[in-house]
Design an enzyme around this catalytic site. Structure first.
Site, PDB file in Angstrom:
ATOM      1  CG  PHE A 113     -11.131   2.782   1.557  1.00 11.89           C
ATOM      2  CD1 PHE A 113     -11.498   4.138   2.034  1.00 11.89           C
ATOM      3  CD2 PHE A 113     -10.048   2.650   2.442  1.00 11.89           C
ATOM      4  CE1 PHE A 113     -10.674   4.986   2.943  1.00 11.89           C
ATOM      5  CE2 PHE A 113      -9.458   3.320   3.157  1.00 11.89           C
ATOM      6  CZ  PHE A 113      -9.744   4.527   3.326  1.00 11.89           C
ATOM      7  CG  LEU A 115      -4.972   4.793   2.341  1.00  9.52           C
ATOM      8  CD1 LEU A 115      -4.552   6.227   2.141  1.00  9.52           C
ATOM      9  CD2 LEU A 115      -5.271   4.529   3.806  1.00  9.52           C
ATOM     10  CB  ILE A 325      -6.972 -30.175  14.879  1.00  8.11           C
ATOM     11  CG1 ILE A 325      -6.532 -29.757  16.486  1.00  8.11           C
ATOM     12  CG2 ILE A 325      -7.987 -31.049  15.230  1.00  8.11           C
ATOM     13  CD1 ILE A 325      -7.524 -28.761  16.960  1.00  8.11           C
ATOM     14  CD  GLU A 351      -9.424  -2.222   6.671  1.00 10.30           C
ATOM     15  OE1 GLU A 351      -9.066  -1.180   6.147  1.00 10.30           O
ATOM     16  OE2 GLU A 351     -10.149  -2.999   5.867  1.00 10.30           O
ATOM     17  CB  SER A 354      -0.091  -7.111  13.947  1.00 16.35           C
ATOM     18  OG  SER A 354      -1.093  -7.929  13.687  1.00 16.35           O
TER      19      SER A 354
HETATM   20  C1  LIG Z   1      -6.119  -8.831   0.504  1.00 14.53           C
HETATM   21  C2  LIG Z   1      -5.685  -7.547   0.947  1.00 14.53           C
HETATM   22  C3  LIG Z   1      -6.764  -6.519   0.703  1.00 14.53           C
HETATM   23  C4  LIG Z   1      -6.544  -5.311   0.884  1.00 14.53           C
HETATM   24  N1  LIG Z   1      -7.560  -4.201   0.447  1.00 14.53           N
HETATM   25  C5  LIG Z   1      -7.409  -2.934   0.753  1.00 14.53           C
HETATM   26  C6  LIG Z   1      -8.283  -1.955   0.380  1.00 14.53           C
HETATM   27  O1  LIG Z   1      -9.532  -2.327   0.280  1.00 14.53           O
HETATM   28  N2  LIG Z   1      -7.995  -0.748   0.348  1.00 14.53           N
HETATM   29  C7  LIG Z   1      -6.803  -0.350   0.425  1.00 14.53           C
HETATM   30  O2  LIG Z   1      -6.474   0.922   0.450  1.00 14.53           O
HETATM   31  N3  LIG Z   1      -5.765  -1.124   0.634  1.00 14.53           N
HETATM   32  C8  LIG Z   1      -6.147  -2.440   0.721  1.00 14.53           C
HETATM   33  N4  LIG Z   1      -5.017  -3.278   1.195  1.00 14.53           N
HETATM   34  C9  LIG Z   1      -3.651  -2.946   1.355  1.00 14.53           C
HETATM   35  C10 LIG Z   1      -3.065  -3.076   2.816  1.00 14.53           C
HETATM   36  O3  LIG Z   1      -4.074  -2.066   3.616  1.00 14.53           O
HETATM   37  C11 LIG Z   1      -1.706  -2.779   3.042  1.00 14.53           C
HETATM   38  O4  LIG Z   1      -1.242  -3.893   2.455  1.00 14.53           O
HETATM   39  C12 LIG Z   1      -1.219  -2.701   4.617  1.00 14.53           C
HETATM   40  O5  LIG Z   1      -1.617  -1.604   5.036  1.00 14.53           O
HETATM   41  C13 LIG Z   1       0.189  -2.711   4.444  1.00 14.53           C
HETATM   42  O6  LIG Z   1       0.881  -1.947   3.312  1.00 14.53           O
HETATM   43  P1  LIG Z   1       2.006  -2.727   2.849  1.00 14.53           P
HETATM   44  O7  LIG Z   1       1.417  -3.930   2.200  1.00 14.53           O
HETATM   45  O8  LIG Z   1       2.546  -1.601   1.806  1.00 14.53           O
HETATM   46  O9  LIG Z   1       3.293  -3.110   3.402  1.00 14.53           O
HETATM   47  P2  LIG Z   1       4.380  -2.179   4.149  1.00 14.53           P
HETATM   48  O10 LIG Z   1       3.717  -0.829   4.633  1.00 14.53           O
HETATM   49  O11 LIG Z   1       5.426  -2.189   3.086  1.00 14.53           O
HETATM   50  O12 LIG Z   1       4.934  -2.806   5.333  1.00 14.53           O
HETATM   51  C14 LIG Z   1       5.627  -3.997   5.077  1.00 14.53           C
HETATM   52  C15 LIG Z   1       6.079  -4.744   6.431  1.00 14.53           C
HETATM   53  O13 LIG Z   1       6.449  -3.925   7.392  1.00 14.53           O
HETATM   54  C16 LIG Z   1       5.818  -3.403   8.553  1.00 14.53           C
HETATM   55  N5  LIG Z   1       6.024  -2.016   8.874  1.00 14.53           N
HETATM   56  C17 LIG Z   1       5.854  -0.999   7.983  1.00 14.53           C
HETATM   57  N6  LIG Z   1       6.201   0.181   8.618  1.00 14.53           N
HETATM   58  C18 LIG Z   1       6.550  -0.044  10.101  1.00 14.53           C
HETATM   59  C19 LIG Z   1       6.995   0.478  11.074  1.00 14.53           C
HETATM   60  N7  LIG Z   1       7.136   1.614  11.076  1.00 14.53           N
HETATM   61  N8  LIG Z   1       7.321  -0.280  12.266  1.00 14.53           N
HETATM   62  C20 LIG Z   1       7.382  -1.770  12.370  1.00 14.53           C
HETATM   63  N9  LIG Z   1       6.976  -2.396  11.047  1.00 14.53           N
HETATM   64  C21 LIG Z   1       6.452  -1.561   9.940  1.00 14.53           C
HETATM   65  C22 LIG Z   1       4.359  -3.735   8.217  1.00 14.53           C
HETATM   66  O14 LIG Z   1       3.705  -3.997   9.247  1.00 14.53           O
HETATM   67  C23 LIG Z   1       4.569  -4.823   7.305  1.00 14.53           C
HETATM   68  O15 LIG Z   1       4.629  -6.284   8.142  1.00 14.53           O
HETATM   69  C24 LIG Z   1      -5.241  -4.758   1.110  1.00 14.53           C
HETATM   70  C25 LIG Z   1      -4.167  -5.674   1.207  1.00 14.53           C
HETATM   71  C26 LIG Z   1      -4.566  -7.011   1.115  1.00 14.53           C
HETATM   72  C27 LIG Z   1      -3.274  -8.137   1.245  1.00 14.53           C
END
Ligand SMILES: Cc1cc2nc3c(=O)[nH]c(=O)nc-3n(C[C@H](O)[C@H](O)[C@H](O)COP(=O)(O)OP(=O)(O)OC[C@H]3O[C@@H](n4cnc5c(N)ncnc54)[C@H](O)[C@@H]3O)c2cc1C
Length: 378
Positions: A113, A115, A325, A351, A354
């Site tokens: 998937f 995105l 632990i 997905e 938090s």
């Molecule tokens: C191991 C791994 C596997 C993954 N697999 C997939 C996959 O199969 N397909 C896919 O499409 N994606 C995948 N992802 C991507 C994942 O879904 C994204 O990393 C995630 O949605 C967060 O996006 P970002 O990393 O760009 O962080 P950002 O969106 O840049 O966010 C950075 C930080 O800011 C916080 N933040 C952002 N906006 C706000 C807000 N409005 N209010 C408060 N806090 C906020 C976030 O919570 C985070 O802590 C994967 C990521 C990892 C690490």
């Protein structure tokens, strides 16, 4: 024997003993994925009419918890595959379902998937990967990052933006000319999940690649897939908490300090008690979400979001305490807790992080509890 019990036996025999080595090698052995496919497990949540096992959500929950107890990388490959299956089942046209669903159920075709992009994660509706129409063809350009299961996938569900029509969900075979798949090694966790970056350079697709209506790519197709992804990740976190609890109890029984086993030290007991409590609370939330999903209750999406939010945080707490632990041994690949710790942190990010779950839960709470408008009298 029920599906989850079969998975439990298989995990104990073939996955648990090897999982640390796979993470170090950053690869799941093809034979394990083939065996997984032969057992029909890629189609666990697809209906029998498409060759699936037709598991209900309660069975799927236990099935995924067992899988993640052995290997979160394995769970993540199943999760993204199932997200694509569910998106096709809900939004695919009859001929698209006929082409793909049986192959997906058997695992002959494995899906991922796509995105997230280098510049857009939480703000998923901002994505820039482009799709343009050229006669009957769709042409895709752009990049995706962090795509789990990419190194094993033959099919991607890709979100892309069309200039006038908005976001589209497209099925892109992995062997499409112009698609480059670049593995992303040395990540914190999910190290055997085959995560990669995807680059699309003038990838030409038939019009039949479009799933759902143009413009419905995010609101309907991706949102539906993500709801399923959140559910299986929540269930997986349950498996991680159980694994942490088992490992902690075993270690506290066996390790002696200050003349007695760790289990006799009350501060260690407190960590184990919190873990056991989190396990029960997480299980209750997953079971509640599963029941609501099976009865197609209107609140099932929020129940799933709450379960994912709680379970991923509880998994990280459990993994942190399990590592504590184990002391120094917790920091070594000789024991599995280091892997649980690395993987649990990632479950708080995927997905929807938090923070994104908190926003969704709060928005639902404000909506449900909003004050009734005062009736006008007289
Ligand atoms: C191991 C791994 C596997 C993954 N697999 C997939 C996959 O199969 N397909 C896919 O499409 N994606 C995948 N992802 C991507 C994942 O879904 C994204 O990393 C995630 O949605 C967060 O996006 P970002 O990393 O760009 O962080 P950002 O969106 O840049 O966010 C950075 C930080 O800011 C916080 N933040 C952002 N906006 C706000 C807000 N409005 N209010 C408060 N806090 C906020 C976030 O919570 C985070 O802590 C994967 C990521 C990892 C690490």
């Amino acid at each position: 024997m029920d599906r989850a019990a079969c998975m439990r036996e298989w995990i104990d025999a073939f996955v648990f003993p090897q999982a640390n080595a796979w993470e170090e090698r950053q690869q799941l052995p093809p034979a394990i994925l083939d065996d997984f496919a032969c057992r029909g497990w890629f189609g666990a949540a697809l209906p029998p009419r498409w060759g699936g096992l037709g598991c209900d959500s309660e069975t799927l929950a236990r099935f995924c918890a067992e899988m993640a107890r052995g290997s979160v990388s394995l769970l993540s490959i199943f999760t993204v595959h199932n997200m694509v299956c569910q998106a096709l089942l809900r939004w695919g046209a009859a001929d698209q379902q006929a082409v793909w669903l049986r192959q997906l159920a058997s695992g002959a075709v494995r899906a991922a998937f796509a995105l997230t992009e280098p510049e857009f994660g939480s703000e998923a509706t901002g994505i820039r990967c482009r799709v343009a129409r050229n006669g009957d063809e769709l042409i895709v350009n752009g990049a995706k990052k962090w795509i789990s299961g990419s190194c094993h996938a033959q099919l991607f569900l890709v979100m892309a933006r069309a200039k006038e029509e908005g976001l589209m969900a497209l099925l892109v075979p992995a062997d499409t000319a112009g698609l480059r798949i670049t593995p992303m090694p040395d990540l914190l966790g999910f190290r055997a999940a085959g995560i990669a970056r995807l680059d699309f350079a003038d990838c030409r697709l038939p019009a039949s690649a479009l799933i759902g209506a143009p413009g419905a790519g995010f609101t309907f197709v991706a949102a539906h897939a993500l709801d399923h992804g959140r559910f299986t990740v929540a269930c997986g976190c349950l498996g991680v908490i159980e694994a942490c609890l088992r490992a902690s109890v075993a270690y506290a029984n066996q390790r002696t300090q200050f003349g007695q086993p760790l289990r006799r030290h009350q501060l260690i007991q407190a960590l184990v008690a919190d873990m056991a409590t989190d396990l029960e609370a997480a299980r209750a939330l997953v079971e509640r979400a599963a029941k609501q999903r099976d009865s197609q209750a209107a609140e099932s999406i929020t129940a799933t979001t709450i379960a994912k939010y709680f379970c991923s945080r509880a998994a990280l707490r459990a993994a942190t305490d399990a590592l504590q632990i184990h002391g120094g041994n917790g920091c070594s690949p000789e024991y599995p807790v280091m892997r649980y710790y690395r993987d649990a942190k990632i479950c708080e990010i995927i997905e929807g992080s938090s923070q994104m779950q908190q926003l969704m839960i709060a928005s639902h709470a404000f909506m449900r509890e909003r004050p009734q408008r005062r009736r006008r009298h007289g």
